[in-house]
Design a protein around this motif. Structure first.
Motif, PDB file in Angstrom:
ATOM      1  N   ASP A   1       1.953   9.193  -6.056  1.00 38.82           N
ATOM      2  CA  ASP A   1       2.241  10.590  -5.727  1.00 38.82           C
ATOM      3  C   ASP A   1       3.305  11.181  -6.640  1.00 38.82           C
ATOM      4  OD1 ASP A   1       0.389  10.487  -3.706  1.00 38.82           O
ATOM      5  OD2 ASP A   1       1.846  10.260  -2.083  1.00 38.82           O
TER       6      ASP A   1
ATOM      7  N   GLN B   1       1.129   4.153  -3.029  1.00 39.48           N
ATOM      8  CA  GLN B   1       0.899   5.559  -2.733  1.00 39.48           C
ATOM      9  C   GLN B   1       2.090   6.416  -3.160  1.00 39.48           C
ATOM     10  OE1 GLN B   1      -2.106   6.859  -1.310  1.00 39.48           O
ATOM     11  NE2 GLN B   1      -1.129   8.690  -2.151  1.00 39.48           N
ATOM     12  N   THR B   2       3.300   5.936  -2.852  1.00 40.93           N
ATOM     13  CA  THR B   2       4.503   6.705  -3.188  1.00 40.93           C
ATOM     14  C   THR B   2       4.641   6.889  -4.691  1.00 40.93           C
ATOM     15  OG1 THR B   2       5.640   5.906  -1.204  1.00 40.93           O
ATOM     16  CG2 THR B   2       7.009   6.779  -2.984  1.00 40.93           C
TER      17      THR B   2
ATOM     18  N   ASP C   1       0.832  -1.210   0.000  1.00 39.09           N
ATOM     19  CA  ASP C   1       0.000   0.000   0.000  1.00 39.09           C
ATOM     20  C   ASP C   1       0.865   1.258   0.000  1.00 39.09           C
ATOM     21  OD1 ASP C   1      -2.263  -1.567   0.052  1.00 39.09           O
ATOM     22  OD2 ASP C   1      -2.584  -1.385   2.217  1.00 39.09           O
TER      23      ASP C   1
END
Length: 781
Positions: free
Chosen positions: A88, A84-85, A80
């Motif tokens: 982004d 997300q990283t 997860d």
């Protein structure tokens, strides 16, 4: 190299010259090794377009907070965070859910449920895909800061730097695989079914088998000439050697990179750092132990290579070149030349050596008979020196039994210096004895002859390694023949210096890299290279010896003996220093491999260890050796140490028949295998009396053909879902069918009779360490 007319009777002046020459060669050795070292870590406020190990280290700390094996809740949290990283950073990021399946080199079939994180940074006018790969899972025994949170962090920080610069021409695909530690199944699932893998491309894979040291580009695809050129041009820290490629191709080791190469659609390069192997796969592989300088070097290379390949036409690189290149590190650069030059250089070395033999004969420095004797007698140090270093390791195990199951000690520096000094002691003692009988020229020429012969042998069987001996042999023979034309001590000294310098520059970096790559446990391998280097340096060492017997001053033999004795003294001193420095403690524990096996069919339990010589702690549980009465994951097919254990209250996996029909003369059996506790693996051991397992599917994925076609099928499935696995088998024959199911978890705490390991002892870096296995058989009729 000839010596009798140029170094005899040199006295103090001659020895002083010898010390100067050897001091220069020692300094050159230090320089060549220092040039391999990684740079200082860049700070968090480094320019945004640059790689910063400090920024990357924050990712390592996040990923390696805890153990995160494939399928665990901890690894799902890692997945997860990675999604997300990357999202982004602007990458189109998806999780590939699938099942990987592959057959290991030992023949065992392994499968796993995987979650690969795949992110795409699209190019402006892509000519192909560049894949950046690392794995996000850890082993069961440690948090995996180096292996492979460092690889993942390298890619995250590199991608961040890419996003603040000009858009690359080519698509960059970040592939963070799952279940690498279990079976390389994430990589297999990606190559097998992910749409981005269909057309292949160029892969840069990042791995670790240690915690520090220079990242080494150690493996390539076949036909690596163009990729080697690209690496040499782009990488700011180009530590690589074509001999490493030859060695790795011969070893039974694999990484995710191996899976993609086997797919046939990919080319590429594989990089790993390997120093600090004692922490590999253990609880000591923590962020605090990871060397940020190493992380910086890996990141610098990854970012530079991505930018370089991201702007090139990838089409030519995505297919193998016509040949492999020869390449090696030289004072911060990567020297390389075409594989087509391997045989010409080996031939030139042989020709120059033949001229050297003729030159020393015509000048009366050594007869053909003496030279031949020198060649034959050179076999002695070639065999004795590596054996002596292996014997040193056996001696260290006798003194410190905790080393028995280790590849390398925690702090091996002193022992490695001892190994170098021990090789020099053996070679120089041999030389001192032989030169009394044959003179100094014959054994020196004998060493060059062996270098040249080995160059030809390697050119035939391991072309990428031929340079190791071809270049020193060519330099030694050519300069030796030149020195034979004069009796000038100055010419001899220069020839010894130059030929020795070539040998040092070529061999010393490889020796430095071989020690951590193979470890002191197989110290004979780097010792063989040190022996070759010592033979190439005999003309330089000759300057420390007295003249031939007919000119030998009184006490000359005692003076000559001081040379090998000094080397032996250094070996003893370094060994003693190593023993004082490398003690076991809480931060540097003795590895202990112990597993618990419960056979529900027999109502028996056993402690099992794969340690060859169980240490003090492990020996408290095991008392005999032999093979297990039935196969178990990570224990099958090998002699193990066993001992009786109390029966724990652990439920066996449940096999529930779903259907059983006959289709086309074959029996089609479907079952669900459900673990009754939290486990990390399920093994399915299917047997058909007098019949054949024709086909099988587990968790919707076909079992590889290599596991089929016999009366038994053995599959180990990693990261099974809590609700169990559905498996379907197609069998021929009317015999009884039995399914033996084994589940496996990690953690021995709470088992009857288990006592936690004392301070200074910890679980070994093994997939079978602290493994709890429970097996039961179901008759399917």
């Amino acid at each position: 190299m000839p010596a009798e007319r140029c170094s005899s009777g040199g006295g103090r002046a001659g020895r002083a010259a010898g010390l100067v020459v050897l001091a220069f060669l020692l300094g050159l050795t230090g320089w060549s090794v220092a040039a391999l070292q990684p740079p200082a870590a860049a700070s968090a406020d480094a320019p945004a377009q640059d790689f910063s190990a400090t920024r990357a280290y924050a990712h390592v700390e996040q990923i390696a907070q805890e153990r995160h094996t494939a399928g665990s809740e901890a690894d799902r949290r890692v997945v997860d965070g990675l999604v997300q990283t990357l999202a982004d950073l602007g990458l189109d990021t998806r999780v590939q859910h699938g099942v990987g399946a592959r057959q290991t080199r030992s023949g065992e079939t392994r499968m796993a449920r995987v979650e690969n994180v795949v992110g795409v940074l699209p190019g402006s006018d892509s000519t192909g895909r560049l894949f950046l790969m690392a794995h996000h899972d850890s082993v069961e025994t440690g948090p995996g800061a180096a292996d492979d949170a460092a690889g993942v962090a390298t890619l995250l920080e590199s991608v961040r730097a890419l996003t603040v610069g000009p858009r690359l021409r080519n698509d960059v695909v970040v592939v963070l695989t799952d279940a690498e530690e279990a079976c390389l199944c994430g990589a297999e699932a990606f190559a097998f079914s992910h749409p981005l893998a269909g057309a292949g491309g160029v892969v840069l894979n990042f791995e670790a088998r240690g915690t520090t040291g220079p990242p080494v580009m150690f493996e390539t695809s076949e036909g690596n000439a163009d990729l080697a050129d690209a690496f040499a041009e782009a990488a700011p820290h180009p530590v690589a050697s074509s001999v490493a490629v030859e060695v790795y191709r011969a070893l039974p080791n694999d990484t995710d990179f191996s899976v993609l190469l086997a797919d046939g659609e990919f080319t590429g390069l594989n990089t790993a750092f390997i120093e600090g192997a004692a922490a590999y796969h253990t609880a000591q592989d923590t962020p605090a132990r990871l060397d940020q300088r190493t992380l910086q070097a890996m990141g610098d290379n990854a970012l530079a290579m991505t930018r370089h390949l991201g702007t090139r036409d990838l089409a030519p690189l995505a297919s193998p070149a016509e040949d492999d290149a020869t390449y090696f590190p030289l004072l911060g650069r990567l020297v390389r030349y075409s594989g087509t030059l391997v045989w010409p250089l080996a031939g030139a070395a042989l020709a120059a050596t033949a001229l050297l033999v003729l030159a020393v004969r015509r000048r009366g420095l050594s007869s053909t008979r003496r030279t031949a004797a020198g060649v034959v007698l050179t076999v002695v140090p070639l065999v004795a020196a590596p054996f002596a270093v292996q014997g040193l390791w056996w001696l260290l195990i006798a003194v410190r039994p905790g080393y028995a199951s280790m590849i390398d000690p925690w702090r091996p520096g002193g022992y490695r210096l001892a190994a170098v000094a021990l090789v020099l002691a053996v070679v120089l003692l041999w030389y001192a004895l032989v030169r009394r009988w044959l003179g100094p020229t014959a054994p020196a020429v004998g060493g060059v002859v062996w270098l040249a012969v080995l160059a030809a042998v390697l050119a035939q069987y391991a072309p990428g390694g031929s340079y190791l001996v071809a270049l020193p042999a060519l330099a030694g023979a050519a300069l030796g023949a030149s020195a034979a034309l004069t009796s000038s001590r100055v010419v001899y000294g220069l020839a010894a210096l130059l030929s020795g310098g070539v040998a040092v520059l070529v061999l010393a970096p490889t020796v430095f890299l071989f020690f951590p790559a193979l470890g002191l446990r197989t110290g004979a391998a780097p010792a063989a290279l040190i022996t070759l280097l010592a033979l190439a340096l005999l003309p330089a060492f000759e300057l420390l010896f007295t003249g031939p017997d007919r000119e030998r001053p009184r006490g000359g033999w005692l003076g000559d003996a001081a040379v090998p004795v000094t080397a032996l003294f250094v070996a003893v001193a370094c060994t003693a220093a190593g023993l004082m420095v490398d003690g076991f403690d809480e931060a540097h524990p003795v590895p202990s491999q112990l597993a618990y096996v419960l056979d529900a069919d027999r109502g028996q339990a056993s402690w099992v260890s794969t340690e060859k010589s169980p240490g003090t702690y492990t020996a408290g549980y095991v008392d005999r050796r032999g093979r297990m009465p039935a196969d178990y994951p990570y224990l099958a097919g090998q002699d193990v140490a066993t001992g009786p254990a109390g029966i724990a209250d652990l439920p066996a996996p449940v096999v529930t028949p779903v259907s059983d029909t006959v289709v086309g003369g074959r029996r089609e059996i479907t079952v669900r295998v459900t673990p009754q506790r939290a486990v990390r693996l399920l093994a399915l051991d299917l047997t058909v009396d007098g019949g054949t397992v024709v086909r099988a599917r587990v968790a919707g994925r076909a079992v590889p053909d290599g596991a089929l076609g016999r009366d038994r099928m053995w599959v180990v499935f990693h990261a099974p879902p809590a609700e169990g696995l559905q498996a379907r088998f197609s069998v021929e024959g009317d015999g009884a069918v039995r399914l033996r199911a084994i589940d496996g978890s990690n953690g021995l705490d709470g088992l009857p009779g288990f006592t936690p390991r004392p301070q200074g002892v910890d679980a070994a870096g093994s997939h079978g360490a602290d493994l709890v296995l429970v097996a039961a058989t179901t008759d399917l009729g």
